[in-house]
Write an enzyme that holds these catalytic residues in place. Sequence first.
Site, short mmCIF file in Angstrom:
data_model
loop_
_atom_site.label_atom_id
_atom_site.label_comp_id
_atom_site.label_asym_id
_atom_site.label_seq_id
_atom_site.Cartn_x
_atom_site.Cartn_y
_atom_site.Cartn_z
N TYR A 53 8.93 -2.35 -10.04
CA TYR A 53 8.89 -3.02 -8.74
C TYR A 53 9.01 -4.53 -8.93
O TYR A 53 8.42 -5.11 -9.83
CB TYR A 53 7.60 -2.71 -7.99
CG TYR A 53 7.49 -1.30 -7.45
CD1 TYR A 53 8.54 -0.39 -7.54
CD2 TYR A 53 6.31 -0.86 -6.85
CE1 TYR A 53 8.43 0.90 -7.05
CE2 TYR A 53 6.18 0.42 -6.35
CZ TYR A 53 7.24 1.30 -6.45
OH TYR A 53 7.11 2.57 -5.96
N LEU A 217 7.17 6.72 7.07
CA LEU A 217 7.87 6.39 8.31
C LEU A 217 9.37 6.71 8.21
O LEU A 217 10.15 6.27 9.08
CB LEU A 217 7.67 4.93 8.69
CG LEU A 217 6.23 4.45 8.86
CD1 LEU A 217 6.21 3.05 9.44
CD2 LEU A 217 5.42 5.40 9.73
#
Length: 329
Positions: A53, A217
Amino acid sequence: MEYTQLGRTGLKVGRLVLGTMNFGPQTDEATSHAIMDTALDAGLNFFDTANVYGQTAGKGRTEEIIGSWFAKDPSHRDKVVLATKMYGNMAEDAPAWPNHDKLSALNIRRAVEGSLKRLGTDRIDVYQFHHVDRSTPFEEIWQAVDVLIQQGKILYAGSSNFPGYKIAQANETAARRGMVGLVSEQCHYNLFERRAEMEVIPAAQEYGLGVIPWSPLGGGLLGGVIRKEVQGGRRAGGRTAERLADPKERARIQAYEDLLDKHGVDPGETALAWLLTRPGVTGPIIGPRTPEQLTGALRALDLELGEELLAGLDEIFPGPGPAPEAFAW
């Protein structure tokens, strides 16, 4: 904050997991620290990251930001259940040399040392395999993990993006070695993507793994994307925009938002709250870019979904059904 137990461990974790993927590329260091402060103050104690990341800010940058937050107040470290992942090539500007990626014993050792340095800690609570490595036998993987556990550098091992049969393979191999095996699985799971219900989640439940869904989501599709578009807010891009361009997909999203308008609830909060009703789920991973987004996600913990609303969600986004019944003609 309601706490639950992470799989077969003794770790108590909140019902939401703080994902840190945006720290560095989209969220600067000061704001990232503010998000972690807010999370900890709210009782959210399970932080998830990965060695790769950072991406545009530099691989490893996200772990470095977490490490600098620990350095500001060392007491934070013992309040957090810290999870990171390894698998990908950590070279900045060159292709991976052999054994510089995936799950060879050599790369596991190399990756742990790199993460510990960037995170500024002496241990990783849950060390996760980011993807399946079909070329490395689990006997080798568990031998490397066993050494790291004995050294106190990691406490538990987890998986990410593993199919059900690989969860079984990994844990059966671990059992033959007298080891605990995997304690958690991060899987792609949301109202749009429910295939994990067929094999992955049942395997996790059978072997006592906590389930930590990522992309709750659906890349923004479940966060009120059409409503925001109509109101002149930030327009969707990338794969989310491609899905919106499909008339059938757009109709489903519109039906979803209409249903939630009828019940007077927020789309993003509902998508998170729905996951919290799913059997086997420990807590979905949220990836706030701002403290305000984190505050909104935390509201999902207090949202109760009635039977009528749950039935409506199932009608719009039907699940695959349980195996083996769902395989029948």
